[in-house]
Scaffold this motif. Sequence first.
Motif, PDB file in Angstrom:
ATOM      1  N   ALA A 146       0.848  -1.202   0.000  1.00 28.60           N
ATOM      2  CA  ALA A 146       0.000   0.000   0.000  1.00 28.60           C
ATOM      3  C   ALA A 146       0.876   1.242   0.000  1.00 28.60           C
ATOM      4  O   ALA A 146       0.653   2.189   0.761  1.00 28.60           O
ATOM      5  CB  ALA A 146      -0.955  -0.011   1.196  1.00 28.60           C
ATOM      6  N   ALA A 147       1.860   1.243  -0.879  1.00 24.00           N
ATOM      7  CA  ALA A 147       2.934   2.236  -0.824  1.00 24.00           C
ATOM      8  C   ALA A 147       2.510   3.642  -1.202  1.00 24.00           C
ATOM      9  O   ALA A 147       3.223   4.605  -0.893  1.00 24.00           O
ATOM     10  CB  ALA A 147       4.085   1.793  -1.729  1.00 24.00           C
ATOM     11  N   ALA A 148       1.359   3.808  -1.854  1.00 24.97           N
ATOM     12  CA  ALA A 148       0.925   5.147  -2.261  1.00 24.97           C
ATOM     13  C   ALA A 148       0.110   5.855  -1.193  1.00 24.97           C
ATOM     14  O   ALA A 148      -0.207   7.034  -1.340  1.00 24.97           O
ATOM     15  CB  ALA A 148       0.106   5.059  -3.550  1.00 24.97           C
ATOM     16  N   GLY A 149      -0.225   5.169  -0.112  1.00 21.90           N
ATOM     17  CA  GLY A 149      -1.010   5.774   0.954  1.00 21.90           C
ATOM     18  C   GLY A 149      -0.170   6.612   1.901  1.00 21.90           C
ATOM     19  O   GLY A 149       1.041   6.790   1.699  1.00 21.90           O
ATOM     20  N   GLY A 150      -0.803   7.109   2.949  1.00 24.73           N
ATOM     21  CA  GLY A 150      -0.102   7.967   3.897  1.00 24.73           C
ATOM     22  C   GLY A 150       1.036   7.270   4.601  1.00 24.73           C
ATOM     23  O   GLY A 150       2.160   7.784   4.664  1.00 24.73           O
ATOM     24  N   SER A 312      -7.353   7.204  -3.796  1.00 17.68           N
ATOM     25  CA  SER A 312      -6.658   8.285  -3.107  1.00 17.68           C
ATOM     26  C   SER A 312      -5.185   7.919  -2.882  1.00 17.68           C
ATOM     27  O   SER A 312      -4.817   6.735  -2.856  1.00 17.68           O
ATOM     28  CB  SER A 312      -7.315   8.570  -1.753  1.00 17.68           C
ATOM     29  OG  SER A 312      -7.150   7.493  -0.876  1.00 17.68           O
ATOM     30  N   THR A 313      -4.376   8.940  -2.745  1.00 17.84           N
ATOM     31  CA  THR A 313      -2.963   8.757  -2.420  1.00 17.84           C
ATOM     32  C   THR A 313      -2.604   9.672  -1.249  1.00 17.84           C
ATOM     33  O   THR A 313      -3.268  10.688  -1.029  1.00 17.84           O
ATOM     34  CB  THR A 313      -2.053   9.095  -3.615  1.00 17.84           C
ATOM     35  OG1 THR A 313      -2.273  10.451  -4.015  1.00 17.84           O
ATOM     36  CG2 THR A 313      -2.342   8.160  -4.801  1.00 17.84           C
ATOM     37  N   GLY A 314      -1.566   9.314  -0.506  1.00 14.83           N
ATOM     38  CA  GLY A 314      -1.135  10.158   0.603  1.00 14.83           C
ATOM     39  C   GLY A 314      -2.220  10.339   1.650  1.00 14.83           C
ATOM     40  O   GLY A 314      -3.046   9.457   1.883  1.00 14.83           O
ATOM     41  N   LYS A 315      -2.239  11.510   2.285  1.00  8.23           N
ATOM     42  CA  LYS A 315      -3.147  11.790   3.396  1.00  8.23           C
ATOM     43  C   LYS A 315      -4.343  12.652   2.957  1.00  8.23           C
ATOM     44  O   LYS A 315      -4.209  13.542   2.135  1.00  8.23           O
ATOM     45  CB  LYS A 315      -2.408  12.525   4.516  1.00  8.23           C
ATOM     46  CG  LYS A 315      -1.542  11.670   5.364  1.00  8.23           C
ATOM     47  CD  LYS A 315      -2.300  10.554   6.053  1.00  8.23           C
ATOM     48  CE  LYS A 315      -3.323  11.082   7.037  1.00  8.23           C
ATOM     49  NZ  LYS A 315      -4.095   9.962   7.676  1.00  8.23           N
TER      50      LYS A 315
END
Length: 321
Positions: A146-150, A312-315
């Motif tokens: 899940a490397a694109a998440g926060g 979604s990506t990041g926060k």
Amino acid sequence: MKKIEVQEFGGPEVMHIVDCDMPEVEGDEVLIKVMKASVNYADVKKRMGNSVGGGIPFTPGIDAVGIVVDKGHKVTSIEKGQRVIAFPVEGSYAEYVVAKESLTYGIPDGLDNRTAAACPTVGILSYILLADIARVRAGERVLIHAAAGGVGTTSIQLAKWMGAKDVIGVVSHKDKADVVLEAGADEVLLYNDFAEQINAQFGGVDVILDSVAGDISEKSMECLANYGRLVQFGNAGGRPGNIKTSDLHKSCRSVLGFSLGTTRLNRPESIREAASEVLTLLDTNQLRLHISEEYPLEKASDAHAWLESRKSTGKLLLHIL
């Protein structure tokens, strides 16, 4: 004051903004006027009724950034008027929250509110996973699911800062690859054959951060090198994975579990060092948090819908003040 309340388990539409009384502080607590709160997948799971413990009605939200407006008589390390991040006693999707002194941390003057709001869960969790649980050493290879998440984009940066030789991010769709590479990953792979590609390119990895569970945990063991550590800290895939004991002792590999929620409840003081380190890294621009969207409090349901879309990506943040 206003807050978001969930009165029945279900989709994003079950969240409603309501008026309520101001919370009162106990001796070891502070009252915080919330400026921003972050949106985490744990909020989604709780809203859907998939979390252990807790009933309805409730207010979602794990963390917040704001200004201390009152404090209990036992509080000594936090002052009124101080800007802080905190893990509140009740949900953070609210104009005011109460937090224990042990889970409240002063913010450096130069750190902006937006970055601070994105920091508590993803920053502190990522640091603990890598430094304390996996014990990453210089020269090791790290795989992050899940490397694109926060947590993913933050963990990539921290792993490189800790001296990892190669950091590989795994994502569900190729459209997320750019975000992962911008965070500093050396390679981006898709889930369909990540274990085979890891073995072909690198011959295995030393550390794996796994928040997915299920088949992903099982496949991860196929590319975990001797003496490697698989850190399991989530269940986004919806089912547990099965690990064989025969996969561990001869290879000297370890499977480690961690929950920030459990640790906040049972060992809150153990988080303080990680919080201090992460805030310093952010203040000195050695760590940058990827923030993709920000929503007003009354649009919290839209934030949840976007997070659940897996696009979604990041926060994601909620703007409250």
